[in-house]
Design a protein around this motif. Structure first.
Motif, mmCIF file in Angstrom:
data_model
loop_
_atom_site.group_PDB
_atom_site.id
_atom_site.type_symbol
_atom_site.label_atom_id
_atom_site.label_comp_id
_atom_site.label_asym_id
_atom_site.label_seq_id
_atom_site.Cartn_x
_atom_site.Cartn_y
_atom_site.Cartn_z
ATOM 1 N N LYS A 2 77.703 53.807 90.244
ATOM 2 C CA LYS A 2 77.599 53.808 88.784
ATOM 3 C C LYS A 2 77.858 55.222 88.279
ATOM 4 O O LYS A 2 77.261 56.178 88.770
ATOM 5 C CB LYS A 2 76.205 53.354 88.361
ATOM 6 N N ILE A 3 78.738 55.330 87.289
ATOM 7 C CA ILE A 3 79.129 56.632 86.750
ATOM 8 C C ILE A 3 78.888 56.659 85.248
ATOM 9 O O ILE A 3 79.306 55.758 84.524
ATOM 10 C CB ILE A 3 80.618 56.919 87.031
ATOM 11 N N LEU A 4 78.230 57.726 84.791
ATOM 12 C CA LEU A 4 77.978 57.938 83.371
ATOM 13 C C LEU A 4 78.864 59.081 82.885
ATOM 14 O O LEU A 4 78.839 60.174 83.444
ATOM 15 C CB LEU A 4 76.507 58.293 83.137
ATOM 16 N N PHE A 5 79.652 58.826 81.849
ATOM 17 C CA PHE A 5 80.523 59.827 81.242
ATOM 18 C C PHE A 5 79.843 60.388 80.000
ATOM 19 O O PHE A 5 79.712 59.685 79.000
ATOM 20 C CB PHE A 5 81.873 59.213 80.860
ATOM 21 N N TYR A 6 79.409 61.634 80.085
ATOM 22 C CA TYR A 6 78.870 62.325 78.920
ATOM 23 C C TYR A 6 80.038 62.848 78.074
ATOM 24 O O TYR A 6 81.137 63.072 78.578
ATOM 25 C CB TYR A 6 78.015 63.525 79.350
ATOM 26 N N SER A 7 79.779 63.060 76.780
ATOM 27 C CA SER A 7 80.758 63.648 75.853
ATOM 28 C C SER A 7 82.088 62.916 75.866
ATOM 29 O O SER A 7 83.152 63.521 75.757
ATOM 30 C CB SER A 7 81.000 65.134 76.184
ATOM 31 N N SER A 8 82.036 61.605 76.006
ATOM 32 C CA SER A 8 83.291 60.859 76.079
ATOM 33 C C SER A 8 83.951 60.804 74.704
ATOM 34 O O SER A 8 83.299 60.793 73.669
ATOM 35 C CB SER A 8 83.072 59.452 76.633
ATOM 36 N N LYS A 9 85.258 60.788 74.747
ATOM 37 C CA LYS A 9 86.073 60.697 73.538
ATOM 38 C C LYS A 9 86.784 59.343 73.562
ATOM 39 O O LYS A 9 87.231 58.881 74.616
ATOM 40 C CB LYS A 9 87.119 61.811 73.505
ATOM 41 N N ARG A 10 86.897 58.719 72.424
ATOM 42 C CA ARG A 10 87.525 57.396 72.350
ATOM 43 C C ARG A 10 88.936 57.401 72.943
ATOM 44 O O ARG A 10 89.340 56.454 73.583
ATOM 45 C CB ARG A 10 87.565 56.900 70.917
ATOM 46 N N TYR A 11 89.685 58.478 72.724
ATOM 47 C CA TYR A 11 91.070 58.518 73.196
ATOM 48 C C TYR A 11 91.179 58.563 74.715
ATOM 49 O O TYR A 11 92.173 58.147 75.276
ATOM 50 C CB TYR A 11 91.837 59.692 72.584
ATOM 51 N N GLU A 12 90.159 59.060 75.422
ATOM 52 C CA GLU A 12 90.254 59.162 76.877
ATOM 53 C C GLU A 12 89.736 57.912 77.601
ATOM 54 O O GLU A 12 90.095 57.658 78.748
ATOM 55 C CB GLU A 12 89.519 60.401 77.401
ATOM 56 N N PRO A 14 90.334 54.565 77.429
ATOM 57 C CA PRO A 14 91.277 53.599 78.018
ATOM 58 C C PRO A 14 91.913 54.114 79.323
ATOM 59 O O PRO A 14 92.119 53.344 80.253
ATOM 60 C CB PRO A 14 92.329 53.401 76.932
ATOM 61 N N TYR A 15 92.215 55.400 79.362
ATOM 62 C CA TYR A 15 92.826 55.979 80.570
ATOM 63 C C TYR A 15 91.844 55.982 81.741
ATOM 64 O O TYR A 15 92.213 55.681 82.877
ATOM 65 C CB TYR A 15 93.316 57.398 80.288
ATOM 66 N N LEU A 16 90.589 56.306 81.452
ATOM 67 C CA LEU A 16 89.579 56.312 82.509
ATOM 68 C C LEU A 16 89.273 54.896 82.993
ATOM 69 O O LEU A 16 89.088 54.668 84.189
ATOM 70 C CB LEU A 16 88.313 57.017 82.017
ATOM 71 N N ILE A 17 89.228 53.957 82.076
ATOM 72 C CA ILE A 17 89.007 52.553 82.451
ATOM 73 C C ILE A 17 90.150 52.068 83.336
ATOM 74 O O ILE A 17 89.931 51.431 84.370
ATOM 75 C CB ILE A 17 88.843 51.672 81.193
ATOM 76 N N ASN A 18 91.379 52.382 82.941
ATOM 77 C CA ASN A 18 92.546 51.973 83.715
ATOM 78 C C ASN A 18 92.539 52.610 85.107
ATOM 79 O O ASN A 18 92.807 51.945 86.109
ATOM 80 C CB ASN A 18 93.826 52.321 82.970
ATOM 81 N N ALA A 19 92.234 53.896 85.174
ATOM 82 C CA ALA A 19 92.196 54.595 86.463
ATOM 83 C C ALA A 19 91.091 54.056 87.363
ATOM 84 O O ALA A 19 91.218 54.049 88.587
ATOM 85 C CB ALA A 19 92.010 56.089 86.245
ATOM 86 N N ASN A 20 90.026 53.580 86.765
ATOM 87 C CA ASN A 20 88.907 53.039 87.537
ATOM 88 C C ASN A 20 89.276 51.741 88.256
ATOM 89 O O ASN A 20 88.766 51.462 89.337
ATOM 90 C CB ASN A 20 87.705 52.807 86.619
ATOM 91 N N SER A 21 90.144 50.941 87.675
ATOM 92 C CA SER A 21 90.579 49.656 88.249
ATOM 93 C C SER A 21 89.409 48.788 88.708
ATOM 94 O O SER A 21 89.467 48.136 89.738
ATOM 95 C CB SER A 21 91.532 49.897 89.427
#
Length: 105
Positions: A2-12, A14-21
């Motif tokens: 389980k990974i928590l992304f602090y300070s996430s930006k809306r624009y990033e 989709p790219y992180l979700i896609n890379a996570n697969s």
């Protein structure tokens, strides 16, 4: 994991979700990491932070208490992270090794 992304930006996101697969369970929050928000890491194996997040020694202590084992910095700089304290607590830290020269103006 389980990974928590602090300070996430809306624009990033989709790219992180896609890379996570769908390999890991991920959660995005807008709040930056600091002494008050470190408690939000409870139940996560890893966190990802950005350049202005605070991963100082006191924050690292809370992360250790919450069993966080990895910090991924979404920037090349790491002066916001107490690397020595993380190593002392066996928390691994990684950062962006370099930026594309075309990507920085």
């Amino acid at each position: 994991m389980k990974i928590l992304f602090y300070s996430s930006k809306r624009y990033e996101e989709p790219y992180l979700i896609n890379a996570n697969s769908n390999h890991y369970e991920i959660k995005f929050i807008r709040e930056s990491l600091n002494i008050n928000t470190a408690v939000l890491s409870e139940g996560f194996d890893a966190i990802s932070v950005f350049a202005n997040d605070d991963a100082s020694a006191d924050v690292i202590r809370i992360l250790k208490k919450n069993n966080v084992r990895f910090i991924a910095i979404r920037a090349a700089g790491y002066d916001n992270t107490d690397i020595a304290k993380a190593a002392e607590f066996n928390i691994k830290v990684a950062n962006v090794p370099d930026y594309s020269p075309e990507g920085i103006a």
